[in-house]
Scaffold this motif. Structure first.
Motif, PDB file in Angstrom:
ATOM      1  N   TYR A 112       9.253   6.733  -9.166  1.00 34.12           N
ATOM      2  CA  TYR A 112       8.214   6.980 -10.180  1.00 34.12           C
ATOM      3  C   TYR A 112       8.824   7.879 -11.249  1.00 34.12           C
ATOM      4  CZ  TYR A 112       3.629   8.567 -12.033  1.00 34.12           C
ATOM      5  OH  TYR A 112       2.552   8.857 -12.830  1.00 34.12           O
ATOM      6  N   GLY A 129       0.280  -0.742  -4.345  1.00 32.12           N
ATOM      7  CA  GLY A 129      -0.855   0.159  -4.443  1.00 32.12           C
ATOM      8  C   GLY A 129      -1.457   0.395  -3.069  1.00 32.12           C
ATOM      9  N   ALA A 130      -2.565   1.146  -3.050  1.00 25.29           N
ATOM     10  CA  ALA A 130      -3.244   1.461  -1.802  1.00 25.29           C
ATOM     11  C   ALA A 130      -3.740   0.182  -1.137  1.00 25.29           C
ATOM     12  CB  ALA A 130      -4.416   2.401  -2.071  1.00 25.29           C
ATOM     13  N   ASP A 157      -3.890   4.419   2.022  1.00 28.64           N
ATOM     14  CA  ASP A 157      -3.619   4.790   0.642  1.00 28.64           C
ATOM     15  C   ASP A 157      -2.137   5.053   0.411  1.00 28.64           C
ATOM     16  OD1 ASP A 157      -4.512   5.278  -1.946  1.00 28.64           O
ATOM     17  OD2 ASP A 157      -4.660   7.428  -1.619  1.00 28.64           O
ATOM     18  N   SER A 172      -5.343  -4.991  -1.945  1.00 30.72           N
ATOM     19  CA  SER A 172      -4.778  -3.728  -2.434  1.00 30.72           C
ATOM     20  C   SER A 172      -5.272  -3.394  -3.826  1.00 30.72           C
ATOM     21  CB  SER A 172      -3.241  -3.828  -2.429  1.00 30.72           C
ATOM     22  OG  SER A 172      -2.649  -2.741  -3.094  1.00 30.72           O
ATOM     23  N   SER A 173      -5.089  -2.120  -4.170  1.00 32.77           N
ATOM     24  CA  SER A 173      -5.398  -1.680  -5.533  1.00 32.77           C
ATOM     25  C   SER A 173      -4.403  -2.222  -6.548  1.00 32.77           C
ATOM     26  CB  SER A 173      -5.417  -0.146  -5.595  1.00 32.77           C
ATOM     27  OG  SER A 173      -4.143   0.384  -5.301  1.00 32.77           O
ATOM     28  N   ASP A 174      -3.319  -2.876  -6.074  1.00 35.45           N
ATOM     29  CA  ASP A 174      -2.391  -3.508  -7.011  1.00 35.45           C
ATOM     30  C   ASP A 174      -2.894  -4.878  -7.459  1.00 35.45           C
ATOM     31  OD1 ASP A 174      -1.979  -5.178  -4.857  1.00 35.45           O
ATOM     32  OD2 ASP A 174       0.096  -4.572  -4.495  1.00 35.45           O
ATOM     33  N   LYS A 217       0.066   2.923   0.836  1.00 35.44           N
ATOM     34  CA  LYS A 217       0.595   1.609   0.455  1.00 35.44           C
ATOM     35  C   LYS A 217       1.200   0.841   1.630  1.00 35.44           C
ATOM     36  CE  LYS A 217       1.856   3.566  -4.056  1.00 35.44           C
ATOM     37  NZ  LYS A 217       2.914   3.735  -5.075  1.00 35.44           N
ATOM     38  N   HIS A 238       2.909  -3.802  -0.568  1.00 36.03           N
ATOM     39  CA  HIS A 238       1.996  -3.579  -1.690  1.00 36.03           C
ATOM     40  C   HIS A 238       2.507  -2.453  -2.585  1.00 36.03           C
ATOM     41  CE1 HIS A 238      -1.322  -6.297  -0.887  1.00 36.03           C
ATOM     42  NE2 HIS A 238      -1.265  -5.984   0.396  1.00 36.03           N
ATOM     43  N   TYR A 288      -8.694  -3.846  -9.054  1.00 38.10           N
ATOM     44  CA  TYR A 288      -8.331  -3.635  -7.668  1.00 38.10           C
ATOM     45  C   TYR A 288      -9.161  -4.505  -6.722  1.00 38.10           C
ATOM     46  CZ  TYR A 288     -12.410  -0.482  -7.476  1.00 38.10           C
ATOM     47  OH  TYR A 288     -13.668   0.063  -7.526  1.00 38.10           O
TER      48      TYR A 288
END
Length: 1517
Positions: A862, A241-242, A218, A258-260, A220, A239, A282
């Motif tokens: 971020y 995301g996760a 998670d 990935s969640s991306d 990344k 990535h 995702y």
């Protein structure tokens, strides 16, 4: 007192002090050993620990030898002194005694001095080593040490097993590290190694063909590990995301999902070779298809096949109705996938035909993992806690494996033919499929297990949410940034015995100068023996009985704790005894599946130092007898179901260092006595129901390192005394109801690294003292009521990584110090908040401009400033944030244009500046943001054309430019080959829609509404929709409303089989609705209103089973609605059960203002009622019964007879014509038409019993009299007794549609229904007074403001056919309803009291017990149901609702304890008599043989211990 006696007394006192000091030194040494063991847990393997234990034994042996030698020398000197004393005169004796006293004083002073100085130096050296292990730079502190201390430091580093100390000055263990665990289950399921390095949860682990471990997290990242050493060989950052899934492709490449929403292929050295994009949500799982292809599953409900060399999508498989959690290759040209919530099925797909060839249903919750383990067979893991074995060819489930106590998150086939599974119950289990049982169950994880796999060596590896933090072990909520805290997997070895060592204190020997002294001493001995025999068991048989009783109460397995040796660790699992094997000092039973309670007998184990019962299912309260465990140092009862309050007596356990009671059902306040636990370093009370305020005494815990009071119901203010917690490192108070300001004393917590007070009601401003927390890395205060400005001192937090102040009422401007260099003691080269990576200030009231200094935060990745009141323009310095990947500014009051410097943010993946008031054009430099996946600029006043450079954003998947003033063509959008969502509505675009738009194969959402488009190729405004629109096969939303499109709806629209919403309203479309529209079986919203459509509705509309909102109004449609009924005189019959009205999910139908005719069929009463129905302004002649809950406008003119059967709210929209004859027009409204009966079945194992009731639960009873008549006529005998519950439920279900109260009484059955408004009535009580039956419901268990309570009383046992247990009362049933539906009450926090009325006479030797009917086991049960008698009234107390009765149990044997007391008394008397007789004989002997010695002045004493001296004085003969 003589001088000699004075000297002797002083000497004894000095020796006592000396031995006290020695005892303190021994305790200090044990503490060092314990601290050394703690560091070894982080730095050395188990093999090293065995060597260290030998080392420690040798050191202790040498210490004892040295001490013995010193004491021997002292003893020899004193013996010499004693010899000299006998030869000298009385004066010489006095001088010698004085000299001896002075010597002891010097020895004591020297010991104190040496011990104090050495302890201080040791503490200083240990602090340096500990800081090094924690990752701090200690080089400067080492350099200033003198040479002898540097040498000692090196020795200490070797002693603590930190060989890297002097030579390696970087951290060896980060403050927060995740783990991957390698386990060898064949060796008994013991964890062999814990590999650390990830900073968040481990989502996927896999073994490579070269024997390496590959993990995705998670955090990344992807990491490659050497399993033999635990060394991280490579970390891959690619990535956004996760990383939820990793696989090895061909020994040289790794693929990851990935969640991306992307799948990436990497070389083993970390280079990204291929980027696969196409999923719209995702990526949950990937699997290799040979060496060339990859198959993936996603939350977008699809499975895709990819070419791993080119990144091209080969095929897309659709069919799941919810997100897809897992996919796996079955090695025969097919793949299997598992669906999420609402789907819960496994689908098998043929890759050649791209069709689903089998659907396997049986799980009752998400399918989380699928694994093939033999030809034609697969295993599946589910959120329903089961594993199922499937025969794919037959499509059947061949076995269901149960054992896990929480969702089974992962499963994998093993080379041995077994399968291994991981679960949220924190265990990994290996299953033998042939025997259908678990052969090994492995603990070690302290949170969810996310992934399991097998290495080529046969070892198992597992990854999960567990995380490790250095220091005393604590637990935390499973949050995103700090998933949880866990124990090391390696066995830490026995905790050193830290009880006080046996004292060497000198005791005077008893001279027994008179027989009276001896008599008194022996009588004391007799009393001590009797007292020992009558005390609670501490050894021997009583101790065994106590331990067995504790085990039985805990609900332990009967195969353990059965023998008579409590120190036998093979039998008494989890028990560790003291060094003499006399009594237990540790009980550690985590994850033992215990389901009982904590026995009060636990208080008898007074020598206990550790009690760990965490991660079980224990219930009940913490017994008050726990106050007896005064030696207890660690108490861990977390992750259970323990209720009640925290006992005040917990504050008496002043030796406690660790208290962990998290994740239970504890209520009440935190006792003020908690402040007495001053040695405490870890306090975790999170995830309970604790209330009240935080006691101010908590500030006394000055040794506290970690405290978590999160996820409770604590209220009041944060006490100012928290400023006393100066050692605190982590502080969690999130998700409570705290109010008031944050105290200024928070600034005293200079060691704090993690502060989370989020989701409370804190008010006031952020104190400026927060700037003193220079070690703070995570500062989280989101969702409070904080106001005022952000203090300038926040710029001092130079270590800050995350700052989240979301959802407050902060005002003022963003302080300029947030980006300026600091001054003073901090070097000017360090920028303000130079370490800041996440800045989250959204949902506040911040005003002013964005300071230019924000450009100094070059580490920022971020930046979220959404929904504030910031004004001015976006500073040009924003382009300096070269590491930024997310930039959100929406919902502010900005002006000006988008700066061109934004094009320098090349790592940006999300740019959100929605609804800010920006104007001007979109800069061409936006085309430089090639990593961008989301571009959101809607709700502004942007003007000008869509820049051509926007077509360079090849990774863009979401483009939102709605509600602007953009003009010109949109041809640049046709180049966005990966775009899934394209919102260009409410602009001023014109011209034709380019054909390239219809080639965007991934496009799922297209909204071009409210523009000035036409689809003509000649630029006139009368063009038609081309057939090529059917090419958008992935489209789920299409909105072309409020434009000027003309012509017919193309038949190709039926090819868009993924379409869920279609909006064509507000155009000039003509012609008929194509019959192919019926192919859109997933369509939920269809709006064709406000066009000029003609013809009849196609019958294929009846196939659109998902349709919920159907708008046809304001067209010129004609003919009947599909599914029309035929009229035969006065008889109405339906020609079909389908059609528009009977679409199962239909909610709103608007067909008004057309030319539709005929009759409208009724809606099946088993279907959900419609919300709105508009049929007026048509030519319908009749309407069937359609239940409508909202607006119903029919607009019908019909003959006066027969009257239509209409829903009540539809009647006013029908006008009946005047009748010419009245004789045939009578209508008996009191009689309901006959309704079909309902049937219920119950399977009892050997037979199926069918019962029939005259009540239809879908019909509204016209009166309470009908309900009473139904109950009077129901058969309660002849084998129909068990139907009483179903009949009562049916009656209540029907009555609740028309009434809120009802009463019925008869000999056999009585029923009382009452409705309560909780806003005006604080108590919910229903009763049947004539039978003494009632129920009182605590309002805390009711979740709705208005409830109906049904109370029934039955005079017979309706379940006698299923369980013939005798009952001695009426059977009382309680049910709660809300909005006409039953409200399940299970595991309520507060007990429900059910008064049972008259209880029959019990048989002799029996005692009454409350029992309840368990539907799942079809039997009367008593667990969780207690009986209370108050003033002669019998009450059953329970935390759930069903049917209750009174049963009986044999009366327990009350004579057992009294017999034990009698036996002890007899034994004591016999032993006492024998001892007294011996004393008398011994005294007589002494008086006869030593009469002369009684007159002598005999002075003597002896010092017990090896260095003791002996002194005597005798009178002259």
């Amino acid at each position: 007192m003589s001088f000699a006696e004075q000297i002797r007394a002083q000497t004894e006192s000095l020796i006592c002090l000396l031995e006290d000091e020695r005892a303190d030194f021994e305790r200090e040494k044990l503490r060092w050993y314990r601290e050394r063991d703690a560091i070894k847990l982080l730095n050395r393997s188990r093999t090293d620990e065995e060597d260290e234990d030998k080392e420690r034994e040798e050191e202790e042996h040498n210490d004892r030898d040295d001490t013995a030698h010193d004491r021997s020398q002292t003893s020899e000197e004193e013996d010499d002194d004693h010899t000299e004393e006998e030869k000298t005169s009385h004066e010489e004796e006095k001088a010698e005694l004085t000299s001896q006293r002075d010597k002891l004083v010097r020895q004591l002073d020297l010991l104190k001095s040496n011990a104090t100085e050495e302890n201080q130096l040791r503490r200083q050296r240990f602090a340096i080593i500990l800081d090094h292990v924690r990752g701090k730079d200690v080089q400067s502190r080492v350099d200033i040490l003198p040479p002898d201390q540097r040498a000692a430091l090196e020795d200490d580093a070797d002693f603590f097993a930190v060989p890297s100390f002097i030579h390696v000055l970087h951290p060896v263990a980060a403050p927060i590290i995740s783990r991957i665990t390698s386990k060898d289950w064949t060796a008994g399921g013991k964890c062999q190694r814990t590999i650390c390095g990830h900073t968040r949860a481990v989502c996927s682990v896999v073994g490579s063909s070269s024997g390496k471990i590959i993990s995705g997290s998670d955090d990344k990242t992807i990491k490659i590990w050497e399993p033999s050493t635990g060394q991280c060989l490579k970390t891959i950052h690619s990535h956004a995301g996760a990383v939820w899934s990793v696989v090895e492709l061909d020994g040289e490449r790794i693929a990851s999902g990935s969640s991306d929403e992307t799948i990436k292929v990497h070389s083993m050295d970390g280079q990204c070779l291929v980027n696969c994009t196409g999923h719209t949500d995702y990526v949950s799982c990937i699997a290799p298809l040979g060496h060339k292809f990859i198959v993936s599953s996603s939350a977008d409900k699809t499975i895709k096949v990819w070419d791993s060399h080119t990144g091209d999508c080969i095929s897309t498989l659709s069919g799941h109705t919810s997100y897809v959690n897992t996919v796996v290759d079955l090695k025969d040209g097919t793949v299997a996938s598992g669906g999420g919530s609402g789907d819960d099925s496994i689908k098998v797909w043929d890759l050649a035909s791209e069709q689903c060839i089998a659907t396997l249903s049986g799980h009752t919750d998400h399918v989380l993992s699928v694994a093939p383990f033999s030809l034609g067979q697969i295993a599946s893991a589910s959120g329903d806690k089961t594993i199922k074995i499937w025969d794919v060819r037959a499509g059947t489930c061949s076995a269901t494996l149960r054992g896990h106590t929480a969702k089974v998150s992962c499963i994998q086939a093993l080379a041995s033919g077994n399968v291994v599974s991981g679960s949220a119950d924190k265990t990994v289990r290996v299953w033998n499929i042939a025997h259908r049982q678990a052969v090994v169950s492995m603990g070690g994880h302290n949170s969810h297990v996310n992934s399991v796999n097998e290495l080529i060596t046969g070892q198992l590896i597992s990854g999960g949410n567990s995380q490790l933090i250095f220091g005393p072990w604590i637990r935390s909520s499973k949050r995103t940034r700090l998933e949880g805290i866990a124990k090391l997997c390696e066995e830490p070895g026995q905790t050193p015995d830290i009880s006080r060592p046996e004292s060497y204190r000198a005791l005077p020997s008893l001279g027994y100068n008179s027989w009276v002294e001896m008599w008194s001493a022996l009588l004391w001995f007799i009393s001590a023996v009797c007292l020992f025999l009558s005390l609670p068991a501490k050894c021997g048989a009583d101790q065994v009985v106590t331990m067995k009783e504790i085990w039985a109460t805990l609900g332990g397995s009967p195969q353990y704790w059965q023998e008579n040796d409590v120190c036998n660790s093979t039998d008494y699992v989890g028990v560790t005894c003291d060094s003499t094997s006399s009594w237990p000092v540790q009980i550690t039973l985590p994850q033992m599946d215990l389901h009982g309670t904590l026995s009060p007998s636990i208080g008898s184990l007074v020598n206990l130092t550790t009690l760990d019962l965490s991660s079980n299912s224990l219930s009940g309260a913490i017994p008050s007898s726990i106050q007896n465990l005064t030696s207890l140092r660690s108490l861990s009862l977390s992750d259970n179901q323990i209720n009640g309050s925290i006992p005040t007596s917990l504050g008496d356990l002043v030796s406690l260092v660790n208290v962990s009671l998290s994740h239970n059902d504890l209520t009440g306040p935190i006792p003020d006595s908690i402040g007495n636990l001053t040695p405490l370093t870890n306090l975790d009370l999170s995830a309970n129901g604790l209330s009240g305020s935080i006691p101010s005494s908590i500030g006394h815990l000055t040794s506290l390192l970690h405290i978590s009071l999160a996820m409770n119901q604590l209220s009041g203010i944060i006490p100012d005394s928290i400023g006393g917690l100066t050692s605190l490192q982590t502080f969690f108070l999130y998700q409570n109801q705290l109010s008031g300001p944050i105290p200024d004393s928070i600034g005293n917590l200079s060691s704090l690294t993690y502060l989370d007070f989020s989701t409370n009601g804190l008010s006031g401003s952020i104190p400026s003292t927060i700037g003193s927390l220079t070690s703070l890395q995570f500062f989280v205060l989101y969702y409070n009521r904080l106001t005022g400005p952000i203090p300038d001192s926040i710029g001092n937090l130079s270590s800050l990584v995350t700052l989240s102040l979301t959802g407050n009422g902060l005002s003022g401007s963003i302080p300029s110090t947030i980006g300026h260099p600091l001054s003073g003691a901090i070097p000017g080269s360090i920028g303000g908040l130079a370490s800041l990576q996440e800045l989250d200030l959204n949902y506040n009231g911040l005003s002013g401009t964005i300071p230019d200094s924000i450009g100094n935060l070059t580490s920022l990745t971020y930046l979220n400033l959404r929904f504030n009141r910031l004004n001015g323009s976006i500073p040009d310095t924003i382009g300096n944030l070269s590491s930024l990947s997310l930039f959100r500014m929406s919902g502010n009051e900005l002006t000006g244009t988008i700066p061109a410097s934004i094009g320098r943010l090349t790592y940006l993946t999300i740019l959100d500046i929605d609804s800010c008031g920006l104007s001007g054009p979109i800069p061409d430099s936006i085309g430089n943001l090639t990593s961008l996946t989301y571009l959101i600029l809607g709700g502004n006043q942007l003007s000008g054309p869509l820049p051509d450079d926007i077509g360079r954003l090849k990774n863009l998947t979401y483009l939102y430019l709605s509600d602007n003033l953009l003009t010109g063509s949109i041809h640049a959008a046709g180049n966005l080959t990966l775009v899934r969502t394209l919102y260009l509505n409410f602009n001023r675009f014109s011209g034709t829609i380019p054909s390239s738009i219809f080639g965007l194969q991934y496009l799922a959402n297209l909204d071009l509404s409210n523009n000035q488009f036409n689809l003509s190729h000649h630029n006139d405004l009368t063009g038609t929709i081309p057939d090529t629109i059917g090419n958008l096969s992935s489209l789920s939303i299409l909105s072309l409303s409020d434009n000027s499109f003309t012509g017919a709806i193309p038949a190709s629209i039926g090819h868009m089989d993924h379409l869920q919403s279609l909006y064509l309203d507000g155009n000039r479309l003509s012609g008929s609705i194509p019959d192919t529209i019926g192919n859109l079986v997933r369509l939920t919203n269809l709006d064709l209103s406000n066009n000029v459509l003609t013809g009849s509705l196609p019958s294929s509309i009846g196939s659109m089973v998902s349709l919920s909102f159907f708008y046809l109004n304001n067209n010129q449609l004609s003919g009947p609605l599909p599914g029309e009924v035929q009229m035969n005189g006065e008889q109405v019959t339906e020609s079909s059960t389908d059609g528009v009205v009977n679409l199962p999910n239909l909610s709103i139908l608007r067909a008004y203002s057309n030319q539709l005719n005929g009759t409208v069929p009724g809606r099946n009463t088993s279907l959900t009622p419609l919300s709105d129905l508009y049929l007026y302004d048509n030519m319908f002649t009749s309407v069937g019964y359609i239940s409508v809950t909202g607006i119903c406008r029919l607009g019908l003119y019909v003959p006066c007879t027969p009257r239509l059967d209409l829903a009540p709210n539809c009647m006013s929209s029908v006008i009946y014509l005047t009748c010419t004859s009245t004789s045939s027009n009578r209508l008996d409204n009191s009689t309901s038409p006959p309704r079909p009966s309902t049937s219920s079945k119950r399977y009892t194992g050997s037979q199926t019993i069918s019962t029939t009731s005259s009540i239809n639960t879908t019909v509204v009873l016209t009166s309470a009299e009908q309900a009473r008549s139904t109950l009077d006529s129901s058969p309660w005998s002849n084998g129909q007794e068990f139907a009483v519950g179903e009949v009562i439920s049916s009656v209540i279900d029907a009555l609740l549609r028309s009434t809120s109260s009802f009463g019925y009484q008869s000999k056999n059955v009585s029923l009382e229904l009452q409705t309560f408004d909780l806003s005006s009535n604080g108590q919910v009580k229903n009763s049947i007074p004539s039978q003494g039956v009632s129920v009182v419901l605590p309002t805390s268990i009711l979740s709705t403001p208005r409830v109906s309570v049904s109370l029934s009383s039955i005079s017979f046992n309706p379940y006698v056919f299923f369980d013939p247990t005798d009952i001695y009362s009426r059977v009382v049933g309680v049910t709660v309803y809300s909005s006409g539906k039953e409200l399940p009450i299970r595991r309520a926090r507060d007990l429900i009291g059910i008064t049972m009325g008259v209880v029959d006479q019990l048989p002799p030797g029996q005692v009454a017990k409350c029992q309840y009917w368990n539907e799942s086991t079809i039997s009367w049960e008593r667990d969780g149901c207690s009986l209370v008698v108050e003033n002669g009234v019998t009450i059953c107390q329970s935390n759930h609702l069903t049917y209750f009765s009174i049963g009986a149990d044999p009366t327990p044997d009350s004579n057992r304890d009294s017999k034990k007391v009698v036996i002890i008394a007899v034994v004591c008397s016999v032993v006492g008599a024998l001892v007294i007789a011996f004393i008398v004989l011994f005294v007589i002997y002494r008086r006869r043989n030593h009469k002369k010695k009684e007159e002598q002045n005999d002075m003597s004493f002896s010092v017990l211990g090896e260095e003791g001296i002996e002194l005597s004085e005798k009178s002259p003969q």
